[in-house]
Design an enzyme around this catalytic site. Sequence first.
Site, mmCIF file in Angstrom:
data_model
loop_
_atom_site.group_PDB
_atom_site.id
_atom_site.type_symbol
_atom_site.label_atom_id
_atom_site.label_comp_id
_atom_site.label_asym_id
_atom_site.label_seq_id
_atom_site.Cartn_x
_atom_site.Cartn_y
_atom_site.Cartn_z
ATOM 1 N N ASP A 94 8.190 5.753 5.183
ATOM 2 C CA ASP A 94 6.897 5.251 5.642
ATOM 3 C C ASP A 94 6.823 5.147 7.161
ATOM 4 O O ASP A 94 5.771 4.824 7.707
ATOM 5 C CB ASP A 94 6.600 3.885 5.004
ATOM 6 C CG ASP A 94 5.625 4.011 3.846
ATOM 7 O OD1 ASP A 94 5.331 5.153 3.448
ATOM 8 O OD2 ASP A 94 5.155 2.972 3.345
ATOM 9 N N ASP B 144 6.813 -6.529 -6.584
ATOM 10 C CA ASP B 144 7.797 -6.333 -7.638
ATOM 11 C C ASP B 144 7.658 -7.382 -8.738
ATOM 12 O O ASP B 144 7.621 -7.050 -9.931
ATOM 13 C CB ASP B 144 9.220 -6.336 -7.056
ATOM 14 C CG ASP B 144 9.420 -7.423 -6.002
ATOM 15 O OD1 ASP B 144 8.565 -8.328 -5.888
ATOM 16 O OD2 ASP B 144 10.434 -7.380 -5.287
#
Length: 752
Positions: free
Chosen positions: A158, A466
């Site tokens: 990223d 998550d």
Amino acid sequence: MYLYQGQRYRAGVVHVWNMGRDGQLPLFETKATKGRILFGLYAVSVFVGICLICVYRLIHLPEEGEVGRWAWIGLFLSELWHILYWFVIMSVRWNPIYRYTFKDRLTQRYEKVLPGVDIFVCTANPIIEPPTMVINTVLSVMAYNYPPEKLSVYLSDDGGSSLTFYALLEAAQFSKLWLPFCKKFKVEPRCPEAYFSSTPEPHYDDPLMAGEWSSIKKLYEDMRNRIEAAMNVGQISDEIRKQHKGFAEWDLVSDPRNHQTILQMLIDGRDGKAVDVEGQPLPTLVYLSREKRPDYHHNYKAGAMNALIRVSSRISNGEIILNVDCDMYSNNSESVRDALCFLMDEERGHEIAYVQFPQCFNNITKNDLYASSLNVIMEVEIAGFDSNGGPCYIGTGCFHRRETLCGKKYSKECEKELITRNNYRNREENACVLEETCKALASCSYEDNTQWGKEMGLKYGCLVEDILTGLSIQCRGWRSIYFTPERKAFLGSAPTTLLQSLIQRKRWSEGDFQIFLSSYCPFIWGHKRIPLKLQISYCTYLLWAPNCLPTLYYVFIPSLYLLKGISLFPKISSLWILPFAYVISSSCAYSLGEFISCGGTLLGWWNDQRMWVFRRTTSYLFGFSETILKLFGFSKSSFAVTSKVTDDEESKRYEKEVMEFGAPSPMFTILATLALLNLFTFVGGIIRVIMDKQAQVLDSLLLQILLSGVLVFLNLPVYHGLFFRKDTTRMPYSTTYQSIALALLACSVALY
């Protein structure tokens, strides 16, 4: 009643065996913890003590208008919160379960039909996540003891850095030597940096290994030096750029936050020529930097993972997906097979969505200065989750079924499907064509008007995507498994400074509390979808942030009232002191025993108690405040990547367990102010005792004096940083002056 199959517990275990379908032995077993009767007696006795404390608070409530009435009520409310939270943490400790796998049975039954496994490694910034660290993780997972033609490794960058791409290109070449070396000599761990730094050079009684060991180490060091040289320069030389067509992509990149999709297949596992030096096939290796545009929110790690899910479905389409953080290298080459023992079990495998491994670290000091090891969380609490319905997903070291990540709901039809079915793998298009066709899957606009980030892939809109994703999978009817192998599966890097540690916990607590206040709260979203005991288990972490309020009250108000000479606890001469003394002493004794049983030390436990106070009064306070501000629209989510870089001096201080301050921070101002406040009130309490010849002060204020005294001893590193250290990492002078002024102001208000 059904129990999953499982792993050992050092205190002793009880075996639970299930026969698999068609009379086959299962691929895993469960072992329930012994000593539950003793634990139950402890819990019941503490509960009785808690009830007596509540009775005392109610019947000794000061009269209307009496001094200290509101402080008493506030203290009682704080204690009620701690009681509520005590019930929550007891729920995950009531009956933890542990697991064993039988990889030999897996091999006998399924070796020829093992599923494809796609491995995702995510990085975001080449400065704070060095490319040498990233490729060590990549090489470690490429070297799993698993058919290489069924392994595909994807690196999501990223940061969009040509330096990271260059490092991966170097790793692709080195893997041709490293993988056969690992398999030939059964190397562990299979992370080159960790292996060569922890393994002595072999003796020359094995000249073959000694020769290859030295040669491979030299090649690795040369590769590392080339990458670090490029990092020091800050750009890729023209000579290196000529080595691969992929560097041309950066001709169009002016800003890492504004660029096209960059996708390069560095090793095409479908190509018969993609082999190592011994002619064995290599895993597929893919570099991906998804498209970034200023007009689109990129959704941090969750967005990167979702792009990987889509791109990998077109290239390799492995039925199992493993994701690891870029610093979390594989420490156990058998982890894939361990996970498959659960996912391919004939009796229960079809119910299991993901297998979560513990998050462990390789840089923890002997006494765990910043309480970063997470040993109790990983060895006790998450195992308790498993018993209560399934562990949460912790964002790394987790093996998923691809279909569950893509939003599939569990149904009885899943029982009829076999994980060993042949998964689609694109073998027709050549690498160049495949690269181009896959780029659209990682574009900014691909997710527009789709369910990605909602019902498909990882969830968006939360700092702990998550936890939220794992909860959503469980609410769709799937089960999850927690497995702690004897040899740790993954090892990463824990924060090495106090500020890093506090900021990391701030982000976790903020994201967790955000879930609790949203429609995804386990009691709302999970109602009738997951067991009530699992809903309660999630609150262990979702309620981290609000713990700041009662803890701040307890470390602030009793100390101020000690200065005023007003008692908020029973007298030592009163029998009511007994429940307080028992609850405090038994809880500390249990906590110490639990910590040591998880591999800690006595001093490590003391450091853990210190960080418990530090986090609740700073990290959780800021996490709580940020969440409330966002709830009312006054703030927006931001994601801070924890730095994985340490300089030599910082590393030396960390290894010597010297607490690091250095940079000014509001968190340090709070810590220093509370530390000084308790120091002043403790000294004031001692003076009161000395001046009181009839010992009445000691009788009525002893518990408050002890509370302030404990806080003073916990804060010894803070005093050292404020007044005695002269190095650059002492407490900043501005923080020292501010905290002294604030502490004196609080004491003055209390006295007058």
